[in-house]
Design a protein around this motif. Structure first.
Motif, mmCIF file in Angstrom:
data_model
loop_
_atom_site.group_PDB
_atom_site.id
_atom_site.type_symbol
_atom_site.label_atom_id
_atom_site.label_comp_id
_atom_site.label_asym_id
_atom_site.label_seq_id
_atom_site.Cartn_x
_atom_site.Cartn_y
_atom_site.Cartn_z
ATOM 1 N N PRO A 262 0.799 -1.232 0.000
ATOM 2 C CA PRO A 262 0.000 0.000 0.000
ATOM 3 C C PRO A 262 0.828 1.276 0.000
ATOM 4 C CG PRO A 262 -0.099 -1.101 2.134
ATOM 5 C CD PRO A 262 0.540 -2.059 1.193
ATOM 6 N N ASP A 263 2.080 1.204 0.496
ATOM 7 C CA ASP A 263 2.908 2.401 0.505
ATOM 8 C C ASP A 263 3.264 2.872 -0.906
ATOM 9 O OD1 ASP A 263 4.407 0.103 0.126
ATOM 10 O OD2 ASP A 263 6.213 0.920 1.068
ATOM 11 N N ALA A 264 3.071 2.004 -1.899
ATOM 12 C CA ALA A 264 3.360 2.384 -3.286
ATOM 13 C C ALA A 264 2.400 3.450 -3.800
ATOM 14 C CB ALA A 264 3.292 1.161 -4.197
ATOM 15 N N LEU A 265 1.258 3.603 -3.105
ATOM 16 C CA LEU A 265 0.297 4.652 -3.474
ATOM 17 C C LEU A 265 0.131 5.657 -2.335
ATOM 18 C CD1 LEU A 265 -2.458 2.676 -5.441
ATOM 19 C CD2 LEU A 265 -0.822 4.346 -6.336
ATOM 20 N N ALA A 266 1.137 5.771 -1.497
ATOM 21 C CA ALA A 266 1.083 6.732 -0.390
ATOM 22 C C ALA A 266 0.863 8.139 -0.939
ATOM 23 C CB ALA A 266 2.379 6.679 0.411
ATOM 24 N N GLY A 267 -0.075 8.851 -0.332
ATOM 25 C CA GLY A 267 -0.371 10.215 -0.747
ATOM 26 C C GLY A 267 -1.372 10.324 -1.880
ATOM 27 N N ASP A 275 -10.957 -1.264 0.750
ATOM 28 C CA ASP A 275 -9.734 -2.039 0.513
ATOM 29 C C ASP A 275 -9.750 -2.744 -0.828
ATOM 30 O OD1 ASP A 275 -8.675 -1.253 2.911
ATOM 31 O OD2 ASP A 275 -9.168 -3.115 3.978
ATOM 32 N N HIS A 276 -10.945 -3.172 -1.287
ATOM 33 C CA HIS A 276 -10.992 -3.891 -2.558
ATOM 34 C C HIS A 276 -10.638 -2.973 -3.721
ATOM 35 C CE1 HIS A 276 -14.877 -2.112 -1.956
ATOM 36 N NE2 HIS A 276 -15.384 -2.544 -3.089
ATOM 37 N N TYR A 277 -11.015 -1.705 -3.627
ATOM 38 C CA TYR A 277 -10.631 -0.767 -4.686
ATOM 39 C C TYR A 277 -9.150 -0.408 -4.588
ATOM 40 C CZ TYR A 277 -15.564 -0.363 -5.813
ATOM 41 O OH TYR A 277 -16.846 -0.642 -6.192
ATOM 42 N N LEU A 278 -8.612 -0.342 -3.389
ATOM 43 C CA LEU A 278 -7.172 -0.143 -3.226
ATOM 44 C C LEU A 278 -6.412 -1.318 -3.839
ATOM 45 C CD1 LEU A 278 -4.647 1.239 -2.112
ATOM 46 C CD2 LEU A 278 -5.116 0.155 0.110
ATOM 47 N N ALA A 279 -6.909 -2.541 -3.623
ATOM 48 C CA ALA A 279 -6.268 -3.719 -4.208
ATOM 49 C C ALA A 279 -6.264 -3.644 -5.726
ATOM 50 C CB ALA A 279 -6.989 -4.987 -3.746
ATOM 51 N N ASP A 280 -7.378 -3.203 -6.315
ATOM 52 C CA ASP A 280 -7.451 -3.076 -7.769
ATOM 53 C C ASP A 280 -6.422 -2.062 -8.272
ATOM 54 O OD1 ASP A 280 -9.591 -4.820 -7.603
ATOM 55 O OD2 ASP A 280 -11.116 -3.267 -7.801
ATOM 56 N N ALA A 281 -6.306 -0.930 -7.564
ATOM 57 C CA ALA A 281 -5.355 0.114 -7.975
ATOM 58 C C ALA A 281 -3.915 -0.375 -7.854
ATOM 59 C CB ALA A 281 -5.567 1.367 -7.139
ATOM 60 N N LEU A 282 -3.609 -1.089 -6.784
ATOM 61 C CA LEU A 282 -2.251 -1.617 -6.614
ATOM 62 C C LEU A 282 -1.918 -2.653 -7.688
ATOM 63 C CD1 LEU A 282 -2.188 -1.982 -2.726
ATOM 64 C CD2 LEU A 282 -0.814 -0.380 -4.094
ATOM 65 N N ALA A 283 -2.906 -3.473 -8.066
ATOM 66 C CA ALA A 283 -2.676 -4.450 -9.127
ATOM 67 C C ALA A 283 -2.383 -3.746 -10.447
ATOM 68 C CB ALA A 283 -3.882 -5.366 -9.276
#
Length: 457
Positions: A262-267, A275-283
């Protein structure tokens, strides 16, 4: 109807004139748009008129409402939706004339030919992840061709021809279509048993994702969101086979053991909480990085993303009530979207209407659907959207409603969809968030709720 996948699928430019039966659907309309952009003659038909048909006409397609053998015209190839029945007159005519008949998966493979394909799969989150990846790659200058199962808010369309060599595609597992793309890269958001009418058992469903991962080219890679046990197991198996695997997690405590945390999208503030949308963005970010693109440019695209139609889509506000619509139709998806809805509601209540999708899915997961809906404050259930199946009097929305762990006065079964908007408007009060959920016609309810609230405001 299941159309056999041919051993060899010609590139789209060799298909001649193409006629689509069910052209208004998300999958076929995307393929048709790309063919039109390449100058291929396209015609098609669908059961009802829609904004999708209107936009395809504007793009140059000849589109009919209703089905008739004469509409096949001078087509050389017929592409058929899985929703089409064997007695469809256009399909019957194509068989009589000996035309090439392709399922959706083969037609998509035909427009992929010659491109580096990135196929996005998973039980949940395919459309959102494909959309996020598309805008991230665009931000990084890649300009991919894309085919998504929903309309991007930023472009108003579900597909477009890009100038780059990448082709980003949503890869559907429901009918096994995702086994026919031979991608350079594959993304798996999760492996959570579904479509058991097709696969039979959870084990067979999971095995299909293994087969999908096996189709990735030797010089390519696999991205897995390891928050999900099924995707984590998939990553472990394929890494052990010596394949390049990129792992992703939303959990801060897993940051040291995964490639992208998750730190890859910090800020970065995403368009929707959860969390599921964060997972999609990280993928999406992990995929772009693995393709060699710039982190900052990819992240800028994710930050600018404004959503996809029917994925936590804001429909409007009236009478102090906000109305959203989303495609959730599986218990895990309901849980995720209610988490997002709760965050968006703030101090207001969460009022949810859910339309179960498919008798077979409701029979298997109906109790879990009801349990998941218990996270709302008020729940309205409508009857099952049948799609390609026949009704079962023992499997209705009432079955799901009976499993919702809320007081009886906070749960209503409203079998007729036409009455759902009035029930929601009656229950909602200023400050609340109304969320309509389901993969069927429930999407029509939100605007009606807004009209009723405005009239009574």
């Amino acid at each position: 109807m299941r159309i056999p996948v041919p051993d060899v699928v010609p590139p789209a430019e060799e298909l001649g004139r193409v006629h689509f039966v069910g052209i208004g659907g998300a999958g076929l309309s995307a393929i048709a748009r790309i063919m039109l952009a390449r100058g291929i003659g396209v015609s098609g038909s669908d059961g009802v008129d829609s904004a999708t048909l209107a936009s395809l006409r504007e793009a140059g397609a000849t589109v009919f409402v209703g089905h008739d053998a004469a509409q096949v015209g001078d087509a050389d190839t017929l592409v058929v939706s899985t929703a089409v029945r064997e007695d469809n007159p256009e399909y019957v005519e194509a068989v009589r004339r000996g035309l090439r008949v392709l399922p959706r998966s083969s037609a998509l493979a035909s427009v992929m030919a010659g491109r580096r394909v990135v196929a996005v799969a998973g039980t949940h989150g395919k459309t959102t992840t494909t959309s996020l990846l598309t805008v991230a790659l665009q931000s990084a200058g890649a300009d991919p061709t894309y085919a998504v199962g929903g309309e991007l808010a930023a472009t108003g369309t579900n597909a477009a021809e890009g100038s780059g060599d990448l082709f980003v595609a949503e890869a559907d597992e429901s009918d096994g279509a995702f086994l026919h793309y031979a991608p350079h890269a594959a993304v798996v958001t999760n492996v959570d048993a579904d479509h058991l009418d097709q696969w039979g058992t959870p084990e067979a469903y999971a095995a299909a994702f293994d087969e999908f991962a096996d189709t990735v080219s030797p010089d390519g890679f696999l991205v897995c969101v390891v928050d999900d046990p099924g995707a984590a197991a998939l990553a472990e198996r394929h890494r052990a086979l010596g394949r390049r695997v990129v792992t992703v997690s939303t959990r801060a405590d897993a940051a040291d053991s995964v490639d992208v945390g998750p730190d890859a999208l910090a800020g970065i503030t995403l368009w929707s909480p959860g969390d599921h949308y964060l997972a999609d963005a990280l993928a999406a970010l992990a995929t772009g990085l693995a393709l060699g693109l710039d982190h900052a440019a990819l992240a800028a695209g994710l930050a600018a993303y404004t959503g996809t139609k029917r994925r936590m889509e804001r429909k409007g506000e009236a009478g102090g009530v906000r109305v959203y619509d989303s495609y959730a139709h599986h218990p895990a998806e309901i849980i995720g979207d209610l988490q997002s809805g709760r965050a968006l509601a703030g101090e207001g209540r969460l009022v949810v209407a859910f339309q179960p999708h498919l008798v077979s899915r409701t029979r298997i997961f109906g109790e879990a659907m009801g349990q998941a809906l218990g996270a709302a404050d008020e729940v309205v259930l409508t009857d099952v959207y049948l799609a390609r199946e026949e009704a079962d009097p023992d499997v209705t929305g009432a079955y799901v409603a009976g499993s919702v762990p809320l007081p009886a006065d906070r749960v209503a079964f409203v079998p007729d969809l036409a009455d759902v908007a009035a029930e929601l408007a009656r229950r909602a009060r200023p400050g609340d968030l109304v969320l309509t959920l389901g993969a069927g016609t429930i999407t029509t309810v939100g605007p009606l709720v807004l009209e009723l609230l405005a009239d009574h405001g």
